[in-house]
Design a protein around this motif. Structure first.
Motif, mmCIF file in Angstrom:
data_model
loop_
_atom_site.group_PDB
_atom_site.id
_atom_site.type_symbol
_atom_site.label_atom_id
_atom_site.label_comp_id
_atom_site.label_asym_id
_atom_site.label_seq_id
_atom_site.Cartn_x
_atom_site.Cartn_y
_atom_site.Cartn_z
ATOM 1 N N UNK A 191 0.819 -1.214 0.000
ATOM 2 C CA UNK A 191 0.000 0.000 0.000
ATOM 3 C C UNK A 191 0.863 1.279 0.000
ATOM 4 N N UNK A 192 2.158 1.105 -0.121
ATOM 5 C CA UNK A 192 3.049 2.258 -0.270
ATOM 6 C C UNK A 192 2.671 3.001 -1.547
ATOM 7 N N UNK A 193 2.671 4.328 -1.480
ATOM 8 C CA UNK A 193 2.265 5.074 -2.679
ATOM 9 C C UNK A 193 3.468 5.385 -3.573
ATOM 10 N N UNK A 194 3.160 5.737 -4.799
ATOM 11 C CA UNK A 194 4.234 6.090 -5.740
ATOM 12 C C UNK A 194 4.963 7.354 -5.267
ATOM 13 N N UNK A 195 4.240 8.212 -4.559
ATOM 14 C CA UNK A 195 4.861 9.427 -4.024
ATOM 15 C C UNK A 195 5.889 9.061 -2.936
ATOM 16 N N UNK A 196 5.577 8.049 -2.146
ATOM 17 C CA UNK A 196 6.543 7.605 -1.137
ATOM 18 C C UNK A 196 7.810 7.061 -1.807
ATOM 19 N N UNK A 197 7.630 6.324 -2.906
ATOM 20 C CA UNK A 197 8.800 5.837 -3.659
ATOM 21 C C UNK A 197 9.655 7.015 -4.115
ATOM 22 N N UNK A 198 8.951 8.031 -4.626
ATOM 23 C CA UNK A 198 9.608 9.220 -5.188
ATOM 24 C C UNK A 198 10.405 9.970 -4.128
ATOM 25 N N UNK A 199 9.891 9.975 -2.907
ATOM 26 C CA UNK A 199 10.489 10.811 -1.862
ATOM 27 C C UNK A 199 11.415 10.053 -0.915
ATOM 28 N N UNK A 200 11.606 8.748 -1.149
ATOM 29 C CA UNK A 200 12.410 7.970 -0.205
ATOM 30 C C UNK A 200 13.902 8.165 -0.477
ATOM 31 N N UNK A 201 14.586 8.734 0.497
ATOM 32 C CA UNK A 201 16.004 9.060 0.326
ATOM 33 C C UNK A 201 16.862 7.832 0.086
ATOM 34 N N UNK A 202 16.600 6.752 0.794
ATOM 35 C CA UNK A 202 17.395 5.526 0.651
ATOM 36 C C UNK A 202 17.281 4.929 -0.742
ATOM 37 N N UNK A 203 16.063 4.862 -1.257
ATOM 38 C CA UNK A 203 15.862 4.330 -2.617
ATOM 39 C C UNK A 203 16.514 5.243 -3.648
ATOM 40 N N UNK A 204 16.417 6.533 -3.371
ATOM 41 C CA UNK A 204 16.999 7.513 -4.288
ATOM 42 C C UNK A 204 18.522 7.338 -4.372
#
Lengths: 263, 159
Positions: free
Chosen positions: A67-80
């Motif tokens: 249920x994580x949103x695409x915006x959370x993906x976009x804003x996650x520093x670790x993934x970035x």
């Protein structure tokens, strides 16, 4: 038009799975795509209360709740940091902030959409889909399966050392992509995921390349042509198969060079 | 089914169907600033805040906001009037139908990023479509508002 008879916010995943075995019941994610269809749903199953809307980062992997949103993906520093900005690049042109605030990772994966930026980006990483019944499934295997009555619980991305870049071709910002492309180097091999062909993303490996991570412009050009020659492309209102094939070789080349520069 | 939530700071209750959308529920409650545009998650006209986050109310099933805080433009009167004047000054509202959604999302942006660059503004607002203005006037309006806020803040600091 979407019609729903009953709405249930489940209290555990077993309850959701049991409800989801009935053909006219459905798990609801962001609902953006679901709502566009003409469908009668008996029970809409909402996973919002199960705490599956977070991204957990450990030393070895990322765990991304369905249920994580695409915006959370976009804003996650670790993934970035891990993807060198590739995940952010992949989702940033998906409609708008308001859309990305509710569109879910689980919905994006489950749909195996032919236009998916999200699936393309994660296909180029060491990604696994955790399904309630089937367990941990490699993303390529998951993508090849037909949608069934199982439930995606979370996505795991192993933090295998990675160089990666993402590129897509669009007629206009926020439109569906004409082509999506993610190129990465991990486990000693170059990977190229190409989607919106207009079919869902597939991966071609550059196992023939003996240059390792050090690539020249010529290597990248040849890899682009190699990838384009190994994939099938189709035509729709956004572009012809011939056009997509040409674009694929160029995007793969550019993304490979960009990934190589990110080291 | 019964839905309880907080709308613009007030506890409200409504009888809804399982497939009622938030857009219809808030409009039925008198929040007519929330417009039905594309009804397919594309145009941003129906933007509202759910727990302070901008979302498209045409695609949010109403049952999901049980217990949550929903804010429409009606709940942001002061901020909206001040900001809206800068949009109007630039002739950027024209037919005005997209304005409530644009103002909602611009307010969300400024709360998240009080000093955005032009690119950040354009990027944040890509989900708000306007068929009249071409977006240049809106960008000028937002930039003048930012300038005004800076001057105002500087003035307060001097005082």
């Amino acid at each position: 038009m979407l019609r729903i008879k009953k709405y249930v916010k489940v209290s555990d995943i077993d309850e959701a799975y049991e409800l989801n075995q009935k053909k006219r019941n459905i798990i609801i994610g962001g609902m953006h795509w679901l709502k566009m269809g003409d469908r009668q749903v008996n029970t809409a199953i909402d996973l919002s209360d199960l705490g599956l809307d977070t991204i957990e980062e450990t030393e070895d992997f990322f765990e991304i709740g369905c249920m994580t949103t695409l915006r959370q993906l976009e804003q996650h520093g670790g993934l970035d940091r891990y993807t060198g900005g590739a995940v952010k690049e992949a989702v940033k042109n998906i409609v708008g902030v308001q859309f990305r605030n509710t569109a879910t990772v689980g919905g994006s994966f489950y749909g195996r959409y032919g236009f998916s930026d999200v699936l393309t980006a994660f296909m180029a990483m060491d990604t696994y889909v955790v399904c309630h019944n089937a367990g941990i499934v490699n993303i390529k295997e998951f993508s090849a399966r037909k949608p069934d009555r199982d439930i995606i619980v979370k996505i795991i991305v192993k933090k295998t050392k990675l160089d990666m870049a993402y590129m897509a071709q669009r007629h206009a910002r926020t439109d569906f992509p004409v082509l999506t492309c993610a190129v990465s180097f991990w486990a000693g091999v170059w990977h190229a995921a190409v989607g919106a062909r207009p079919a869902k993303a597939e991966v071609v490996l550059g196992e023939y390349l003996d240059c390792g991570r050090d690539i020249s412009e010529e290597d990248a050009e040849k890899f682009g042509e190699y990838v384009a020659s190994r994939m099938s492309f189709g035509s729709n209102m956004r572009g012809s198969a011939e056009y997509r094939k040409k674009i694929a070789s160029v995007l793969v080349k550019r993304a490979m060079l960009e990934a190589g520069r990110k080291r | 089914m019964k839905l309880d939530f907080i709308l613009n700071g007030k506890k409200v209750s409504s009888d809804i169907e399982a497939d009622s959308m938030l857009l219809d529920v808030v409009r039925d409650m008198g929040c007519l600033s929330v417009k039905r545009g594309c009804d397919s998650s594309s145009c941003g006209l129906c933007t509202v805040f759910v727990d302070d986050m901008p979302v498209l109310s045409c695609s949010v099933i109403a049952a999901r906001v049980e217990g949550k805080c929903v804010t429409t433009l009606e709940g942001l009167q002061k901020e909206a009037v001040e900001f809206g004047a800068f949009i109007a000054d630039q002739g950027a509202e024209q037919c005005g139908f997209c304005n409530p959604g644009l103002i909602m999302n611009a307010i969300a942006m400024l709360r998240e990023n009080p000093d955005p660059t032009d690119e950040e503004i354009l990027s944040y607002l890509t989900g708000n479509l306007c068929r009249c203005s071409g977006y240049e006037g809106q960008l000028r309006g937002i930039k003048s508002y930012l300038e005004f806020k800076k001057v105002k803040k500087g003035g307060n600091a001097d005082a």
